[in-house]
Enzyme design. Structure first.
Site, PDB file in Angstrom:
ATOM      1  N   LYS A  13       1.194  -1.336   0.160  1.00 30.09           N
ATOM      2  CA  LYS A  13      -0.498  -0.297   0.020  1.00 30.09           C
ATOM      3  C   LYS A  13       1.019   1.692   0.173  1.00 30.09           C
ATOM      4  CE  LYS A  13      -0.951  -0.180   4.458  1.00 30.09           C
ATOM      5  NZ  LYS A  13      -0.120  -1.184   5.421  1.00 30.09           N
ATOM      6  N   ARG A  88      -5.313   3.382  11.973  1.00 29.47           N
ATOM      7  CA  ARG A  88      -5.343   2.101  11.976  1.00 29.47           C
ATOM      8  C   ARG A  88      -5.753   0.814  12.853  1.00 29.47           C
ATOM      9  NH1 ARG A  88       0.065   0.143  10.758  1.00 29.47           N
ATOM     10  NH2 ARG A  88       1.559   2.640  10.751  1.00 29.47           N
ATOM     11  N   ARG A 127      12.988 -10.984   1.261  1.00 31.17           N
ATOM     12  CA  ARG A 127      13.436  -9.909   1.073  1.00 31.17           C
ATOM     13  C   ARG A 127      14.684  -9.413   1.212  1.00 31.17           C
ATOM     14  NH1 ARG A 127       9.381  -5.340   4.226  1.00 31.17           N
ATOM     15  NH2 ARG A 127       7.699  -4.456   1.822  1.00 31.17           N
ATOM     16  N   ARG A 160      16.144  -9.149   7.381  1.00 26.69           N
ATOM     17  CA  ARG A 160      16.089  -8.532   8.742  1.00 26.69           C
ATOM     18  C   ARG A 160      14.920  -9.260   9.400  1.00 26.69           C
ATOM     19  NH1 ARG A 160      15.131  -2.482   4.990  1.00 26.69           N
ATOM     20  NH2 ARG A 160      16.930  -2.263   5.192  1.00 26.69           N
ATOM     21  N   ARG A 171       2.502 -10.048  13.464  1.00 25.34           N
ATOM     22  CA  ARG A 171       1.989  -8.397  11.890  1.00 25.34           C
ATOM     23  C   ARG A 171       1.482  -8.692  11.551  1.00 25.34           C
ATOM     24  NH1 ARG A 171       6.641  -5.694   8.673  1.00 25.34           N
ATOM     25  NH2 ARG A 171       5.595  -4.014   8.873  1.00 25.34           N
TER      26      ARG A 171
END
Length: 213
Positions: A13, A88, A127, A160, A171
């Protein structure tokens, strides 16, 4: 045109928000960025926010909305803006709605970039980052020329902690519990627009621009 971007962490997003801002000539507003700007400039609102942040506390919704309204009152927002990272939660959305209503304003579109959890876990797990120069890669989509080595500076690439599958899953759990109810909230208001976030980035953007006109 006032737009709120919705979607799970890693749904893309933020990338779409930047593209929208560029195409329509409106600011891309991230709450993190405006917090940092207010703190750096030493504004009254920034000092208030810093007091909470220095104690490791979340900035209260009312103060966050005040900082946000201060930002959207600036001249560059006269034709609209794209909000990324706020609201949020339902309480935040309600505080924002009430504050906008007071100044005779409202959100026009809530765009939800929809990506299944398993895609996000795979996407974020691929990633890789160079801690030396900040370059980022993806094992599937943007691989380095030599596996595990940064093209720019030749240092070792790392996964990471934020992108590790167990962290991503946590998350996503928080997202489903706190943020996903916003989809129902904006659906009831009649401004929710959903796009398939699993297709290529350009196709996601094309779907969004078709909605925004």
């Amino acid at each position: 045109m006032k737009i709120i971007m919705l979607g799970a962490p890693g749904a893309g997003k933020g990338t779409q928000a930047k593209l929208i801002a560029e195409k329509y000539g409106i600011p891309h507003i991230s709450t993190g960025d405006i917090f940092r700007a207010n703190i750096k400039d030493g504004t009254q609102l920034g000092r208030e926010a810093k007091e909470y942040m220095d104690k490791g506390l979340l900035v209260p919704d009312e103060l966050t909305v005040k900082i946000l309204l201060d930002r959207v009152a600036k001249e560059d927002c006269k034709d609209g803006y794209v909000l990324d990272g706020f609201p949020r939660t339902i309480p935040q959305a309600k505080v924002l709605d009430a504050a906008l209503c007071e100044i005779g304003d409202q959100v026009d579109f809530a765009v939800n970039v929809d990506v299944p959890d398993e895609n996000i876990i795979r996407r974020m797990g691929g990633r890789r980052a160079c801690l030396a120069c900040g370059a980022t890669y993806h094992t599937e989509y943007i691989p380095p020329k030599s596996e595990g080595i940064c093209d720019v500076c030749g240092k070792q690439l790392v996964l990471r902690d934020d992108d590790k599958p167990e962290t991503v899953k946590n998350r996503l759990d928080v997202y489903h519990k706190q943020t996903q109810p916003l989809i129902d909230f904006y659906q009831e208001k009649g401004i929710l627009k959903g796009v398939d976030g699993t297709v290529p980035m350009d196709d996601v953007f094309a779907a969004i621009t078709a909605i925004l006109g």
